[in-house]
Design an enzyme around this catalytic site. Structure first.
Site, mmCIF file in Angstrom:
data_model
loop_
_atom_site.group_PDB
_atom_site.id
_atom_site.type_symbol
_atom_site.label_atom_id
_atom_site.label_comp_id
_atom_site.label_asym_id
_atom_site.label_seq_id
_atom_site.Cartn_x
_atom_site.Cartn_y
_atom_site.Cartn_z
ATOM 1 N N GLU A 60 0.832 -1.205 0.000
ATOM 2 C CA GLU A 60 0.000 0.000 0.000
ATOM 3 C C GLU A 60 0.865 1.254 0.000
ATOM 4 O OE1 GLU A 60 -0.420 -2.687 1.884
ATOM 5 O OE2 GLU A 60 -2.329 -3.444 1.104
ATOM 6 N N HIS A 129 -11.940 -5.909 8.088
ATOM 7 C CA HIS A 129 -12.693 -5.593 6.866
ATOM 8 C C HIS A 129 -13.889 -4.711 7.192
ATOM 9 C CE1 HIS A 129 -10.694 -9.471 6.074
ATOM 10 N NE2 HIS A 129 -10.537 -9.028 4.859
HETATM 11 C C1 LIG Z 1 -2.103 -5.034 4.173
HETATM 12 C C2 LIG Z 1 -3.074 -5.845 3.379
HETATM 13 N N1 LIG Z 1 -3.298 -5.529 2.097
HETATM 14 C C3 LIG Z 1 -4.202 -6.235 1.366
HETATM 15 C C4 LIG Z 1 -4.895 -7.265 1.922
HETATM 16 C C5 LIG Z 1 -5.950 -8.023 1.122
HETATM 17 N N2 LIG Z 1 -5.497 -9.380 0.813
HETATM 18 C C6 LIG Z 1 -5.810 -10.411 1.609
HETATM 19 S S1 LIG Z 1 -5.112 -11.827 1.108
HETATM 20 C C7 LIG Z 1 -4.405 -11.082 -0.240
HETATM 21 C C8 LIG Z 1 -3.542 -11.884 -1.175
HETATM 22 C C9 LIG Z 1 -2.347 -12.472 -0.492
HETATM 23 O O1 LIG Z 1 -1.682 -13.335 -1.337
HETATM 24 P P1 LIG Z 1 -0.440 -14.192 -0.854
HETATM 25 O O2 LIG Z 1 0.429 -13.376 0.033
HETATM 26 O O3 LIG Z 1 0.187 -14.791 -2.043
HETATM 27 O O4 LIG Z 1 -1.076 -15.316 0.084
HETATM 28 P P2 LIG Z 1 -2.099 -16.490 -0.322
HETATM 29 O O5 LIG Z 1 -3.468 -15.907 -0.178
HETATM 30 O O6 LIG Z 1 -1.811 -16.907 -1.704
HETATM 31 O O7 LIG Z 1 -1.874 -17.565 0.661
HETATM 32 C C10 LIG Z 1 -4.730 -9.725 -0.268
HETATM 33 C C11 LIG Z 1 -4.305 -8.787 -1.301
HETATM 34 C C12 LIG Z 1 -4.615 -7.554 3.274
HETATM 35 N N3 LIG Z 1 -5.225 -8.565 3.912
HETATM 36 N N4 LIG Z 1 -3.706 -6.844 3.972
#
Ligand SMILES: Cc1ncc(C[n+]2csc(CCOP(=O)(O)OP(=O)(O)O)c2C)c(N)n1
Ligand SMILES: [Mg+2]
Lengths: 338, 416
Positions: A60, A129
């Site tokens: 972010e 959320h």
């Molecule tokens: C600081 C923050 N930014 C955005 C999100 C929204 N978000 C939740 S999970 C996710 C994807 C994460 O992907 P990854 O790190 O590859 O983990 P995976 O879900 O594949 O296990 C996002 C963008 C969040 N939870 N926290």
């Protein structure tokens, strides 16, 4: 006019702004190919190409930081933070950089960006959320903070924000994306198609930043509110039988003082409502403004209805959310005050 | 001879590169660029190796199980048959538990769920390589850490249902568990924050000349967060006794791993600039995960510092119950994933070495299904999201160590 959900209205605003000005670029997590987790940017990449609308790494601070850099170059970035709850890593870039760039460089550089983010509760999203962090932005000199309560205003405010020369925090009450939620979670969902504010003008128009809207005219008492709580206030007025004048502020900074003072002068009573936690919430600012300007018209203390000063819960969402019962009680108490 | 001077050649204008995955819905899935070594080919250095002497391991892939199901090479041999069978049961438990909870979500017993389909080996084998009192700082996709720590399934479900027995009192989103006793740090919804906290826990352990180590977890997408880099620099500077795990399951919601990785060949090579020992491992190979986790744990415990591990795996299911991957990746992609399925691979290995059979497997599945079913019905007796919860007054507890006056007044006003 076209009937739209708030998601469609936001999409449409992007389309209009991007068509009119090729300096407008849109990016954020999952906003490109997929069109955003709430689908607010769906179709933009297809229509305008990968260089106008694209995905970003999950960072972010990076999203806002590069938006500031692009703004310094002369572009008009409109970026999405996936949830307001995830904006904090970008807070330094917003507060120390975007907000002050114009001032510290004496206008040499500016940050004409729009930072969109879903805000507020009502979706069983738990503490990460559901937050309403607007006062973390309204407290910062140099930022504008807006929050629509319906598709019509969402489109007009978003176009105005993108066209604005200063950084704008654009908060989207996520519980309103698909319908005017009034806090009655136990009732069936009402779609925007059944609501007059789901009528959205075609093409370009703006809702100027700093202009409030009288959502419901009334003579008994003024409710100052914004976002989801506008609809909660409408339900509370209907259920309490109080002829409330509901002011949808739409824009917190700049604030439409005239509409506020005109209404409170007329009614003499005021209730302030927001989803965000009470202490140091934007409601405190509203109380201060009202008593500074129209103290002599007040016939009762100003009441505040807000989220409790706890993290936003999961299971107890409806014990936490300041719904129509709580707001109605505050309205009745304010009416009863002698 | 005519030499083209690359430095003098300028295009008409600059052009930004926007990464694109190899395949989108409707395309044939491709994993052409995935760097895979043959099982047994990557060397096993001593635990006190200097990070600079193993930079090759950041781009290779440590694997133990070969295509026939044999355990081969220098990383083989950390587990006996009994431990392998337990590993298989752990993974089956995670998978069957996930399936049951997805069903519970469809039935309205909970608001949300996140499964770890296809990546069960990573957390399950890692947990069995740690000591019980080591501390993990997980993401939402490491339910395997709890299950392989023999944490009660019913307590997990109580949390998922936010019911009256939820140890977190209905405060947290489903799957955001917390258990100090099980070595499982409270999960945050904010990506990446736990990675640097793991380093801090490990630093504390070393400050107090303790023997416990920490294990931090992050997804491929979340490595883009600044906290990932904060973790790396602190771990490197202080030689913290920590294992830094990147679960590269190829996707971050709709965003393919190329966005977080950029032009680095692998996520493991991210460690090199920090001087951190960095390994890349077949995350669907239970034996490889266990061997490398044991190596990194031994290295940390012997005071040789942090290890970064990239576990290469694949997110077979949707990101969460709010997601539909058919909108952004080919529907057949999970079935063409070259590293196969971790449960099938361990099962085949056990059968090949004569320590398992299809009948035993079926019986084991039936047993685990019964266990999960019983846990779910036990939890349902304590309520679900739609029925019984902790008291709403408990919302006001634990905001501070003691309830301040303004919260006491608010609680009274709320009428709880
Ligand atoms: C600081 C923050 N930014 C955005 C999100 C929204 N978000 C939740 S999970 C996710 C994807 C994460 O992907 P990854 O790190 O590859 O983990 P995976 O879900 O594949 O296990 C996002 C963008 C969040 N939870 N926290
Ligand atoms: Mg991932």
């Amino acid at each position: 006019m076209t009937r739209m959900t708030m998601v469609e209205a936001i999409r449409d605003a992007h389309t209009v702004a991007m068509e009119r000005d090729d300096r407008v670029v849109v990016f954020g997590q999952d906003v490109g190919y997929f069109g955003g987790v709430f689908r607010c940017t769906q179709g933009l990449q297809k229509r305008f190409g990968k260089h106008r609308c694209f995905d970003t790494p999950i960072n972010e601070s990076g999203i806002v930081g590069v938006a500031i850099g692009m703004g310094a170059y002369g572009l008009r970035p409109c970026v999405e933070i996936q949830f307001a709850d995830y904006v904090y890593p970008a807070y330094d870039q917003i507060v120390s950089e975007a907000a002050r760039l114009r001032h510290r460089s004496a206008g040499d550089f500016t940050a004409p960006l729009t930072i969109r983010m879903p805000t507020g509760g009502g979706i069983f999203g738990g503490q990460t959320h559901s937050q309403s962090p607007e006062s973390l932005f309204t407290h910062v000199a140099g930022l504008k903070t807006v929050i629509p309560s319906n598709p019509h205003d969402a489109k007009g405010l978003l176009i105005a924000s993108i066209e604005d020369d200063d950084p704008v925090i654009f908060l989207e009450p996520k519980r309103l994306y698909n319908g005017p939620f009034d806090g009655h979670h136990e009732r069936p969902i009402v779609p925007w198609s059944a609501h007059p504010l789901g009528e959205v003008p075609d093409g370009h128009y703006t809702v100027p930043l700093g202009s409030a809207r009288v959502h419901r005219a009334g003579g008994d008492l003024t409710v100052l509110t914004y976002g989801t709580m506008v609809h909660v206030a409408e339900a509370a007025a209907a259920e309490s039988g109080i002829d409330a004048e509901i002011i949808d502020l739409r824009s917190l900074v700049p604030l439409d003082l005239d509409t506020i003072t005109t209404s409170v002068r007329k009614t003499g009573r005021c209730v302030v409502a927001h989803e965000a936690t009470l202490t140091s919430g934007f409601g405190a600012e509203l109380c201060a403004v009202v008593q500074e300007h129209v103290l002599s018209s007040l016939e009762a203390p100003i009441a505040r209805v807000a989220g409790w000063d706890t993290p936003y819960p999961h299971a107890h969402e409806w014990n936490y959310f300041p719904g129509p019962a709580r707001l109605g009680a505050a309205m009745r108490a304010t009416m009863a005050y002698r | 001879m005519h030499v083209v001077d690359a430095e003098a050649a300028e295009p008409d204008g600059l052009r930004l590169r926007i990464p694109e995955p190899k395949a989108r819905p409707g395309d044939k899935p491709v994993f052409r660029d995935l760097l895979i070594d043959r099982a047994g080919e990557v060397r096993r250095p001593p635990i006190d190796v200097r990070p600079a002497d193993i930079v090759d391991l950041g781009a290779e892939m440590i694997r133990v199980l070969d295509i026939h199901g044999d355990a081969v090479g220098p990383w083989a041999g950390t587990l006996d048959a009994e431990q392998l069978r337990r590993g298989l049961r752990d993974m089956l438990t995670v998978r069957i538990f996930d399936a049951r909870m997805l069903q519970a979500h469809r039935q309205g017993n909970t608001s949300f769920y996140m499964q770890s389909l296809g990546e069960e080996a990573v957390a399950c084998a890692h947990r069995r390589a740690l000591r019980p009192d080591d501390m993990c700082f997980p993401t939402y996709r490491q339910q395997g850490l709890l299950i392989a720590a023999d944490y009660p399934l019913v307590t997990m479900i109580n949390q998922i249902y936010s019911n009256s027995h939820d140890p977190l009192k209905g405060r947290q989103l489903p799957v955001m568990y917390s258990s100090r006793d099980a070595g499982f740090f409270s999960i945050s919804g904010n990506l990446g924050t736990q990675f640097v906290q793991a380093v801090g826990w490990a630093m504390a352990s070393a400050l107090r000349t303790d023997t416990r180590i920490a294990s931090g977890w992050i997804g491929d997408g979340a490595t883009a967060e600044s906290d990932f880099h904060s973790a790396m620099v602190f771990a490197s500077t202080y030689h913290a006794p920590v294992i830094l795990n990147i679960v590269n399951n190829q996707w971050a919601i709709s965003t393919f791993q190329g966005f977080a990785r950029g032009d680095s060949p692998t996520f493991a090579t991210r460690g090199h600039g920090f001087g951190i020992a960095s390994l890349r491992v077949d995350g669907n190979d239970y034996l490889a995960v266990h061997a490398v986790s044991s190596w990194a744990a031994a290295r940390a415990r012997a005071n040789h510092g942090p290890t970064l591990v990239e576990w290469v795996t694949y997110r077979v299911g949707a990101h969460s119950t709010s997601d539909d991957p058919s909108a952004y990746r080919p529907q057949e992609e999970p079935f063409t994933w070259p590293l196969g399925d971790p449960i099938d691979r361990l099962k085949n290995h056990l059968i090949r070495i004569g320590e398992w059979s299809d009948e035993q497997h079926q019986q084991c599945v039936a047993e685990v299904e019964a266990t999960v079913r019983e846990a779910a019905s036990e939890a349902e007796r304590f309520g679900t999201l739609r029925s019984e919860h902790s008291s709403p007054a408990s919302m006001f507890d634990d905001v501070y160590a003691t309830l301040p006056d303004h919260l006491r007044r608010q609680r009274e006003q709320a009428g709880f």
